[in-house]
Design an enzyme around this catalytic site. Sequence first.
Site, PDB file in Angstrom:
ATOM      1  N   TYR A  53       1.156  -1.368   0.106  1.00  0.00           N
ATOM      2  CA  TYR A  53       0.200  -0.084  -0.253  1.00  0.00           C
ATOM      3  C   TYR A  53       0.691   1.358  -0.060  1.00  0.00           C
ATOM      4  O   TYR A  53       1.406   1.433   0.568  1.00  0.00           O
ATOM      5  CB  TYR A  53      -0.587   0.257   0.893  1.00  0.00           C
ATOM      6  CG  TYR A  53      -2.226  -1.124   1.272  1.00  0.00           C
ATOM      7  CD1 TYR A  53      -2.383  -2.048  -0.360  1.00  0.00           C
ATOM      8  CD2 TYR A  53      -2.983  -0.763   2.331  1.00  0.00           C
ATOM      9  CE1 TYR A  53      -2.890  -2.034  -0.305  1.00  0.00           C
ATOM     10  CE2 TYR A  53      -4.108  -2.180   2.356  1.00  0.00           C
ATOM     11  CZ  TYR A  53      -4.422  -2.738   1.229  1.00  0.00           C
ATOM     12  OH  TYR A  53      -5.257  -4.014   1.191  1.00  0.00           O
ATOM     13  N   PRO A 216     -16.434  -3.940   0.929  1.00  0.00           N
ATOM     14  CA  PRO A 216     -17.903  -3.195   1.317  1.00  0.00           C
ATOM     15  C   PRO A 216     -19.285  -2.829   0.322  1.00  0.00           C
ATOM     16  O   PRO A 216     -19.884  -2.846  -0.091  1.00  0.00           O
ATOM     17  CB  PRO A 216     -18.023  -2.974   2.394  1.00  0.00           C
ATOM     18  CG  PRO A 216     -16.759  -2.398   2.472  1.00  0.00           C
ATOM     19  CD  PRO A 216     -15.182  -2.470   1.550  1.00  0.00           C
ATOM     20  N   LEU A 222     -21.927   1.044  -4.254  1.00  0.00           N
ATOM     21  CA  LEU A 222     -23.711   0.493  -3.344  1.00  0.00           C
ATOM     22  C   LEU A 222     -23.403   1.840  -2.300  1.00  0.00           C
ATOM     23  O   LEU A 222     -24.299   1.975  -1.106  1.00  0.00           O
ATOM     24  CB  LEU A 222     -23.502  -0.402  -2.682  1.00  0.00           C
ATOM     25  CG  LEU A 222     -23.628  -1.633  -3.485  1.00  0.00           C
ATOM     26  CD1 LEU A 222     -22.936  -2.830  -2.725  1.00  0.00           C
ATOM     27  CD2 LEU A 222     -25.182  -2.473  -4.021  1.00  0.00           C
ATOM     28  N   GLY A 223     -22.685   3.033  -2.838  1.00  0.00           N
ATOM     29  CA  GLY A 223     -22.330   3.868  -1.834  1.00  0.00           C
ATOM     30  C   GLY A 223     -23.839   5.667  -1.824  1.00  0.00           C
ATOM     31  O   GLY A 223     -23.095   6.054  -1.169  1.00  0.00           O
TER      32      GLY A 223
END
Length: 329
Positions: A53, A216, A222-223
Amino acid sequence: MDYTQLGRSGLTVSRLVLGTMNFGPHTDEPTSHAIMDAALDAGVNFFDTANVYGWGAAKGRTEEIIGNWFAKDASRRDKVVLATKAYGHMEAAERPWPNHDRLSALNIRRSAEASLKRLQTDHIDLYQFHHIDRRTPFEEIWQAIDVLIQQGKILYAGSSNFPGYTIAQANEAAGRRGLLGLVSEQCLYNLAERRAEMEVIPAAQAYGLGIIPWSPLHGGLLGGVLKGRSGAARRATGRVPEALADASVRARVQEYEDLLDRHGLAPAEVALAWLLTRPEVTGPIIGPRTPEQLTGALRALELDLDPELIASLEELFPGPGPAPEAFAW
């Protein structure tokens, strides 16, 4: 804050996992530290990162940001269940030098030592295999992990992006060595992407692993992305416009947002809350870029979804069905 057990480990962890992959590339160090402060104050004790990362020439930067946060207050380390990962190479060049990636004993040892240094800690609570290494036998992988455990440098091992059969292979190999094996699997799992229910989750349940879903919000789909809710555009990944170009996908997302509008609920919070209703889920990984996004994610813990709403959500985004029946014609 609700807490649960991390699979068959002895670790008690929060029901939300603070994902840190935005720290460095999208969120500067002071803001990243503010997010970690706020998460810890709210009771989030499970922090997830990976050695790669930071991405590109800045690989490792995210672990450094976390390490600098620990260094500011030594008491923080004992309050955090720290998870990181190894697999990808850390070289700036596109092609790594041989043995600078994957899960050879050499690279596991090298990667763990480097992560400990960047994180400014003497141990990693959960050391995860970021991907499958089809070239390295699990006997070698577990030998390397056993050495790190004996040295006190890691406590538990977990997997990420493993199929069900590899979870079984890994744990059978660990059992032959008298080792605990994997205690968790980090997989792509959300309301719109439920294929993990076919093999990955049943395998994890059979071996006592906790499930830690990543993405998620399915990359932001899905936000609340269609109605331009606050932060929705920033949460969306580059794949969202491509997905919404499919008329059937766009229509389903529209139905999802309309359904939650009728209930006066925020889509991002509901997507997280739905995962929290799944008994096999330890906790979904949230990846806030701002303190405000963290605050929104925490609200999901307060939602008690009505059974009828859950049924409507699962009718809109049906799963594959129970295994092995899901494989039937």
